[in-house]
Design a protein around this motif. Structure first.
Motif, short mmCIF file in Angstrom:
data_model
loop_
_atom_site.label_atom_id
_atom_site.label_comp_id
_atom_site.label_asym_id
_atom_site.label_seq_id
_atom_site.Cartn_x
_atom_site.Cartn_y
_atom_site.Cartn_z
N TYR A 80 0.71 -1.08 0.13
CA TYR A 80 0.01 0.03 0.13
C TYR A 80 0.85 1.26 0.04
CZ TYR A 80 -4.07 -2.71 0.67
OH TYR A 80 -5.36 -3.59 0.33
N GLY A 83 2.50 0.82 -3.76
CA GLY A 83 1.80 0.04 -5.13
C GLY A 83 1.26 1.26 -6.08
N GLY A 84 0.77 2.10 -5.50
CA GLY A 84 0.20 3.24 -6.39
C GLY A 84 1.04 4.13 -7.07
N ALA A 85 2.11 4.19 -6.36
CA ALA A 85 3.30 5.21 -7.01
C ALA A 85 3.98 4.40 -8.14
CB ALA A 85 4.29 5.81 -6.09
N GLY A 88 0.70 1.62 -10.30
CA GLY A 88 -0.76 2.53 -10.51
C GLY A 88 -1.89 1.96 -9.48
N SER A 89 -1.65 0.82 -9.13
CA SER A 89 -2.58 0.24 -7.90
C SER A 89 -1.95 -1.14 -7.12
CB SER A 89 -3.90 -0.13 -8.76
OG SER A 89 -3.19 -1.50 -9.49
N VAL A 90 -2.51 -1.18 -6.11
CA VAL A 90 -1.98 -2.45 -5.02
C VAL A 90 -1.93 -3.70 -6.04
CG1 VAL A 90 -2.34 -3.49 -3.25
CG2 VAL A 90 -2.36 -1.02 -3.10
N TYR A 93 0.82 -3.85 -8.53
CA TYR A 93 2.09 -4.19 -7.98
C TYR A 93 2.28 -5.28 -7.16
CZ TYR A 93 6.20 -2.39 -5.12
OH TYR A 93 7.34 -2.41 -4.87
#
Length: 289
Positions: A80, A83-85, A88-90, A93
């Motif tokens: 978390y 993942g987004g960085a 783009g999403s958990v 990733y």
């Protein structure tokens, strides 16, 4: 009347003492005539010491913290957090992260083997082990066999958490088992490094300190979190040849349904080298200390 009773009691005590005292011939028959029990084999002795390591967990269940709560925290925190960085999403990733963080967590857990060895040395337990008519490496192998169970628990916990948040191993059960097999072989071999430090250093705090100095650069400077193609050339060269990177790639690809022969070969090669070098040094220290 009292005197007669006392005399009778004294005679009865003498008879009981005579009956209870074994004869010299009986003792000799027990000590000499009986066959000596067979010496335990290497496997039997190692499994016995492995069971001893497991019994420690039974009496001190807090030892399971590092193979339950710690892996869960690692998966959730890094998934978390990055993942987004990075992807783009958990859910995207976690496909890349989970096998790598699995390898990282198990490798970090291996250092507690050295701490356990050092603690038993300080308590004098190893002085007793050295006098037993057993295969000499059995106590060390037993520690590592017991720790293998802990590695399996940590791996299963992390896989379960990963699947809950979106990880999907396309290799199926066979790919998962193959990946875990490569990881466990490497972890068993890598643990011999910590048994060496457990014998060599004077306190468990020293073992912990040295372990952190080795594990942190070895695990963070790897392809556990990101693809090394984004790194500077000099760092990429180190990461690409790191044993942790080879194991992480092998586990990642096997669980994805691929067969990375080169990385599997490198992982097993590193395992053989670690076992040969540090196993020999550990037994030398164990025999000489």
């Amino acid at each position: 009347m009292t005197t007669g009773t006392e005399a009778a009691n004294a005679d009865a005590n003498d008879i009981e003492l005579t009956l209870a005292t074994p004869k010299r011939e009986d003792l000799a028959a027990l000590l000499v005539d009986k066959d000596r029990p067979p010496r335990p084999g290497a496997l039997s002795a190692s499994l016995t010491f492995g069971w001893r390591a497991m019994l420690k967990i039974k009496h001190v269940p807090e030892q399971l913290f590092d193979v339950t709560a710690f892996p869960i925290m690692m998966v959730l925190m890094y998934a978390y957090l990055f993942g987004g960085a990075l992807a783009g999403s958990v859910s995207a990733y976690i496909q890349f992260l989970l096998p790598g963080i699995l390898v990282m967590s198990v490798v970090m857990i291996t250092m507690y083997t050295g701490v356990a060895v050092n603690t038993d040395i300080e308590k004098g337990v190893f002085d007793r082990f050295r006098t037993l008519p057993i295969w000499r490496p059995a106590p060390m192998v037993g520690y590592l066999l017991g720790d293998l169970v802990r590695y399996v628990i940590a791996s299963l916990v992390m896989l379960a958490v990963g699947m809950v948040i979106g990880y999907r191993p396309h290799g199926g059960p066979l790919g998962i088992l193959a990946g875990l097999a490569v990881l466990l072989v490497f972890a068993f071999s890598f643990s011999w490094l910590w048994t060496m430090f457990g014998l060599l250093l004077r306190s468990e705090k020293s073992v912990m300190g040295v372990s952190m100095m080795v594990i942190f650069p070895l695990t963070f400077l790897s392809n556990v979190f990101v693809d090394p193609k984004t790194m500077p050339g000099w760092l990429q060269a180190f990461v690409d040849n790191s044993p942790v990177s080879h194991v992480a790639t092998a586990v990642r690809e096997l669980m994805a349904g691929n067969w990375p022969a080169a990385h599997i070969g490198w992982s097993l090669g590193w395992s053989a080298a670690l076992l040969t070098i540090f196993g020999a040094v550990t037994m030398h220290l164990y025999n000489q200390k």
